[in-house]
Design an enzyme around this catalytic site. Structure first.
Site, short mmCIF file in Angstrom:
data_model
loop_
_atom_site.label_atom_id
_atom_site.label_comp_id
_atom_site.label_asym_id
_atom_site.label_seq_id
_atom_site.Cartn_x
_atom_site.Cartn_y
_atom_site.Cartn_z
N TYR A 155 0.84 -1.21 0.00
CA TYR A 155 0.00 0.00 0.00
C TYR A 155 0.88 1.26 0.00
CZ TYR A 155 -3.78 3.08 1.77
OH TYR A 155 -4.70 4.08 1.95
N LYS A 159 0.90 4.11 -2.87
CA LYS A 159 0.51 5.48 -2.53
C LYS A 159 1.66 6.46 -2.73
CE LYS A 159 -3.83 4.83 -1.45
NZ LYS A 159 -4.90 5.37 -2.31
P1 NDP Z 1 -13.39 2.22 1.52
O1 NDP Z 1 -12.87 0.84 1.59
O2 NDP Z 1 -14.45 2.66 2.46
O3 NDP Z 1 -13.90 2.53 0.04
C1 NDP Z 1 -13.10 2.21 -1.05
C2 NDP Z 1 -13.78 2.62 -2.32
O4 NDP Z 1 -12.94 2.24 -3.42
C3 NDP Z 1 -15.10 1.94 -2.51
O5 NDP Z 1 -16.01 2.87 -3.05
C4 NDP Z 1 -14.80 0.84 -3.51
O6 NDP Z 1 -15.88 0.59 -4.35
C5 NDP Z 1 -13.71 1.48 -4.34
N1 NDP Z 1 -12.88 0.48 -5.00
C6 NDP Z 1 -11.99 -0.37 -4.44
N2 NDP Z 1 -11.44 -1.16 -5.39
C7 NDP Z 1 -12.01 -0.80 -6.57
C8 NDP Z 1 -11.88 -1.24 -7.91
N3 NDP Z 1 -11.05 -2.22 -8.24
N4 NDP Z 1 -12.62 -0.63 -8.86
C9 NDP Z 1 -13.47 0.35 -8.56
N5 NDP Z 1 -13.65 0.82 -7.31
C10 NDP Z 1 -12.93 0.24 -6.33
O7 NDP Z 1 -12.10 3.15 1.60
P2 NDP Z 1 -11.88 4.63 2.14
O8 NDP Z 1 -13.05 5.48 1.85
O9 NDP Z 1 -11.35 4.54 3.51
O10 NDP Z 1 -10.63 5.05 1.22
C11 NDP Z 1 -10.77 5.82 0.04
C12 NDP Z 1 -9.39 6.19 -0.45
O11 NDP Z 1 -8.70 6.90 0.58
C13 NDP Z 1 -8.51 4.98 -0.80
O12 NDP Z 1 -7.74 5.27 -1.93
C14 NDP Z 1 -7.64 4.85 0.43
O13 NDP Z 1 -6.42 4.22 0.14
C15 NDP Z 1 -7.46 6.30 0.84
N6 NDP Z 1 -7.10 6.49 2.23
C16 NDP Z 1 -7.93 6.06 3.25
C17 NDP Z 1 -7.57 6.26 4.56
C18 NDP Z 1 -8.42 5.83 5.71
O14 NDP Z 1 -7.96 5.95 6.85
N7 NDP Z 1 -9.63 5.37 5.51
C19 NDP Z 1 -6.31 6.90 4.90
C20 NDP Z 1 -5.52 7.31 3.78
C21 NDP Z 1 -5.93 7.10 2.49
P3 NDP Z 1 -16.72 -0.79 -4.40
O15 NDP Z 1 -18.07 -0.43 -3.95
O16 NDP Z 1 -16.64 -1.11 -5.84
O17 NDP Z 1 -16.00 -1.78 -3.52
#
Ligand code: NDP
Length: 247
Positions: A155, A159
């Site tokens: 990850y 990132k």
């Molecule tokens: P969630 O797991 O709650 O949501 C992830 C989202 O990404 C979902 O909408 C999911 O959609 C989508 N997704 C994942 N894989 C795919 C794929 N192959 N194709 C299309 N859509 C996909 O994550 P967060 O809201 O916590 O995180 C959002 C972003 O923020 C990420 O990039 C994460 O790395 C980053 N982030 C999060 C942090 C945290 O503490 N939460 C901290 C730092 C960064 P689906 O409905 O299709 O599964």
């Protein structure tokens, strides 16, 4: 404050968590938001939230690891509205494991979604933005890409790569009035951090200057600033939204 009136935005990973909050915020500012994700039912909930506040949104169901599906969805969004102004690359996932136990599949799954996926969506979007001489791209990285974290080598690598991608694209696209920035959240309350135990949560909070986990809305505010009029002379930056986890 409808500063995104007539702007068309595509937000990936808009079905929950941070992406949903970003989609809701951009729509509240007047943007038409194309909400992307793989789960049509979950996307429907995001659309209901936006429509419930009088905003305008539509779904785009595709997997960011599928280059053709991503390109088709970008083209369709542009075709329906005649433009695409804002792209927020937020979709992402984790497959945590210490390196010596990490399966090749866990490495590849993170690279495919968190890094390749950004390339698949950004390339067709950038072509459209170059033609229209306007664009705002925000890539959701992570402070883990800046500081590292045991158990997250895959990850952190993806990132961190996203930050290099952001800086290079900022240099490529600036002359076409396209800004490209990264937002690096810290620990945000979403499904991704939902499995933390109470002890882990307390330990994390002790490491923060602002002693609470972040909310998806904290991240959405930063994105809204970068894509709005206030961000027009900001490009190639990494905006750290981590409550001081990384300073
Ligand atoms: P969630 O797991 O709650 O949501 C992830 C989202 O990404 C979902 O909408 C999911 O959609 C989508 N997704 C994942 N894989 C795919 C794929 N192959 N194709 C299309 N859509 C996909 O994550 P967060 O809201 O916590 O995180 C959002 C972003 O923020 C990420 O990039 C994460 O790395 C980053 N982030 C999060 C942090 C945290 O503490 N939460 C901290 C730092 C960064 P689906 O409905 O299709 O599964």
């Amino acid at each position: 404050m409808r500063e995104l009136e007539e702007r068309v935005a595509l937000v990936t990973g808009a079905s929950r968590g941070i992406g949903r909050a970003i989609a809701v915020k951009l729509a509240a500012l007047g943007g038409v938001v194309v909400c992307a994700g793989r789960d049509e039912t979950a996307l429907g909930e995001t659309l209901r939230l936006i429509e419930g506040q009088g905003g305008s949104a539509e779904p785009a169901v595709f997997d960011v690891t599928d280059a053709e599906g991503a390109a088709a969805a970008v083209k369709e969004a542009q075709g329906r509205h005649g433009r695409l102004d804002i792209l927020v690359n937020n979709a992402g996932l984790t497959r945590d494991q210490i390196l010596v136990r990490m399966k090749p599949g866990d490495w590849r799954a993170v690279m495919a979604a968190d890094l390749d996926g950004v390339f698949h969506v950004t390339q067709p979007a950038a072509k459209i933005m170059m033609r229209q001489r306007f664009g705002r791209i925000v890539n959701i990285s992570s402070v883990i890409g800046l500081m590292g974290n045991p158990g997250q080598a895959n990850y952190a690598a993806a990132k961190a790569a996203l930050i290099g991608f952001t800086k290079s694209l900022a240099r490529e696209l600036g002359s076409r009035n396209i800004t490209v920035n990264a937002v690096a959240p810290g620990y945000i309350e979403t499904a991704m951090t939902g499995s933390l135990s109470d002890e882990q949560r307390e330990a994390l909070i002790k490491a923060l200057a602002i002693p609470r986990l972040g909310t998806p809305e904290d991240v959405a505010e930063a994105v809204a600033f970068l894509v709005g009029p206030g961000g027009s002379y900001i490009t190639g930056t990494v905006l750290n939204v981590s409550g001081g986890l990384y300073i």
